[in-house]
Design a protein around this motif. Sequence first.
Motif, mmCIF file in Angstrom:
data_model
loop_
_atom_site.group_PDB
_atom_site.id
_atom_site.type_symbol
_atom_site.label_atom_id
_atom_site.label_comp_id
_atom_site.label_asym_id
_atom_site.label_seq_id
_atom_site.Cartn_x
_atom_site.Cartn_y
_atom_site.Cartn_z
ATOM 1 N N ILE A 161 0.842 -1.211 0.000
ATOM 2 C CA ILE A 161 0.000 0.000 0.000
ATOM 3 C C ILE A 161 0.868 1.248 0.000
ATOM 4 O O ILE A 161 0.632 2.188 -0.772
ATOM 5 N N LEU A 162 1.889 1.254 0.849
ATOM 6 C CA LEU A 162 2.793 2.405 0.912
ATOM 7 C C LEU A 162 3.538 2.602 -0.405
ATOM 8 O O LEU A 162 3.905 3.724 -0.759
ATOM 9 N N GLY A 163 3.769 1.513 -1.122
ATOM 10 C CA GLY A 163 4.472 1.620 -2.392
ATOM 11 C C GLY A 163 3.694 2.385 -3.447
ATOM 12 O O GLY A 163 4.289 3.071 -4.278
ATOM 13 N N GLY A 164 2.349 2.263 -3.427
ATOM 14 C CA GLY A 164 1.563 2.883 -4.487
ATOM 15 C C GLY A 164 0.727 4.077 -4.105
ATOM 16 O O GLY A 164 0.322 4.857 -4.969
ATOM 17 N N ILE A 165 0.465 4.273 -2.826
ATOM 18 C CA ILE A 165 -0.509 5.280 -2.419
ATOM 19 C C ILE A 165 -0.058 6.709 -2.702
ATOM 20 O O ILE A 165 -0.857 7.549 -3.136
ATOM 21 N N TRP A 166 1.217 6.998 -2.476
ATOM 22 C CA TRP A 166 1.680 8.389 -2.623
ATOM 23 C C TRP A 166 1.577 8.848 -4.071
ATOM 24 O O TRP A 166 1.107 9.963 -4.347
ATOM 25 N N ASN A 167 2.002 7.994 -4.995
ATOM 26 C CA ASN A 167 1.909 8.348 -6.409
ATOM 27 C C ASN A 167 0.457 8.502 -6.840
ATOM 28 O O ASN A 167 0.127 9.373 -7.652
ATOM 29 N N MET A 168 -0.420 7.660 -6.279
ATOM 30 C CA MET A 168 -1.839 7.725 -6.636
ATOM 31 C C MET A 168 -2.468 9.014 -6.119
ATOM 32 O O MET A 168 -3.304 9.631 -6.798
ATOM 33 N N ILE B 102 -5.550 9.965 -13.740
ATOM 34 C CA ILE B 102 -5.758 8.867 -12.792
ATOM 35 C C ILE B 102 -5.277 7.546 -13.383
ATOM 36 O O ILE B 102 -4.647 6.735 -12.694
ATOM 37 N N ILE B 103 -5.545 7.313 -14.676
ATOM 38 C CA ILE B 103 -5.105 6.081 -15.334
ATOM 39 C C ILE B 103 -3.583 5.992 -15.347
ATOM 40 O O ILE B 103 -2.994 4.935 -15.075
ATOM 41 N N THR B 104 -2.924 7.113 -15.660
ATOM 42 C CA THR B 104 -1.459 7.134 -15.642
ATOM 43 C C THR B 104 -0.940 6.848 -14.234
ATOM 44 O O THR B 104 0.032 6.111 -14.048
ATOM 45 N N GLY B 105 -1.614 7.435 -13.237
ATOM 46 C CA GLY B 105 -1.233 7.175 -11.853
ATOM 47 C C GLY B 105 -1.417 5.720 -11.477
ATOM 48 O O GLY B 105 -0.588 5.136 -10.763
ATOM 49 N N MET B 106 -2.491 5.098 -11.967
ATOM 50 C CA MET B 106 -2.736 3.679 -11.703
ATOM 51 C C MET B 106 -1.635 2.811 -12.290
ATOM 52 O O MET B 106 -1.193 1.837 -11.674
ATOM 53 N N ARG B 107 -1.190 3.173 -13.466
ATOM 54 C CA ARG B 107 -0.119 2.401 -14.131
ATOM 55 C C ARG B 107 1.185 2.490 -13.357
ATOM 56 O O ARG B 107 1.872 1.492 -13.141
ATOM 57 N N LEU B 108 1.517 3.705 -12.909
ATOM 58 C CA LEU B 108 2.741 3.890 -12.129
ATOM 59 C C LEU B 108 2.622 3.245 -10.751
ATOM 60 O O LEU B 108 3.582 2.655 -10.251
ATOM 61 N N ALA B 109 1.432 3.361 -10.147
ATOM 62 C CA ALA B 109 1.225 2.778 -8.820
ATOM 63 C C ALA B 109 1.396 1.262 -8.860
ATOM 64 O O ALA B 109 1.925 0.669 -7.917
ATOM 65 N N TRP B 110 0.951 0.629 -9.941
ATOM 66 C CA TRP B 110 1.114 -0.823 -10.075
ATOM 67 C C TRP B 110 2.592 -1.205 -10.055
ATOM 68 O O TRP B 110 2.996 -2.149 -9.375
ATOM 69 N N ALA B 111 3.418 -0.447 -10.794
ATOM 70 C CA ALA B 111 4.858 -0.733 -10.839
ATOM 71 C C ALA B 111 5.493 -0.542 -9.462
ATOM 72 O O ALA B 111 6.304 -1.379 -9.018
#
Length: 236
Positions: A110-117, A159-168
Amino acid sequence: MLWEGVYRLGIWPKFMFPSPLNVAETIVDGVVKGTYTIALLNSLQRLLIGYVIALALGIGIGALMVASKTVDETLGFLIIAFQSVPSVVWLPLVLLWFKTGETAIIFVVILGGIWNMIISSNTGLKNVDRDLIKCGKNLGYKGWGLFSKIMIPASVPHIITGMRLAWAFCWRALMAAEILGTGKGLGQTLMWGKEMGNMSTVLAVMFIIGVTGLITDNLIFKKIETRVYNKWGLTN
């Protein structure tokens, strides 16, 4: 070919630098026995749970920051600071809080993706075309109606771009958490290979991680992003 060439030169002992054929055989053997399949499914389950929570919290907090200037001014700097901290740095603290169970691993994901999202959703909502907002108001939208019918749809590309980066980022955080934590996942399989001096297993897991990331990005997120960008008229 380059990999095989370096292997044949014998720069490193063969047990430290296995050939591509040895790694391929290890992957096939692990898939047939179910070792890698089970590890991959366990990792993906943790990843999906953490990723969905990161998306929900990230979009919610990003929207709250747009709705409240006070929240934006107080949380904005903290979020930028937290984004600069690698998720693996949280592991010592997380292990104290949650020990070495599933909760600890999912929390790190969660911490890995939340900030970018948060940043992506916040940026998308803040940069909605003012003319769209004026049109929405002229049509009678206000408050939540304006937010849900105009601002959120207009910010979807961000938001879609953020989702893609958050996944990585979630994927990277998961591997770090599994390596240092517990659980039958790819990270623990990699650590087992390292501890046993089995570099074929280490390289096999690295290959599986890379291919899985490549497949999910190209078959899911890239297609969704392209479709959204085309629909919103953001591509040439």
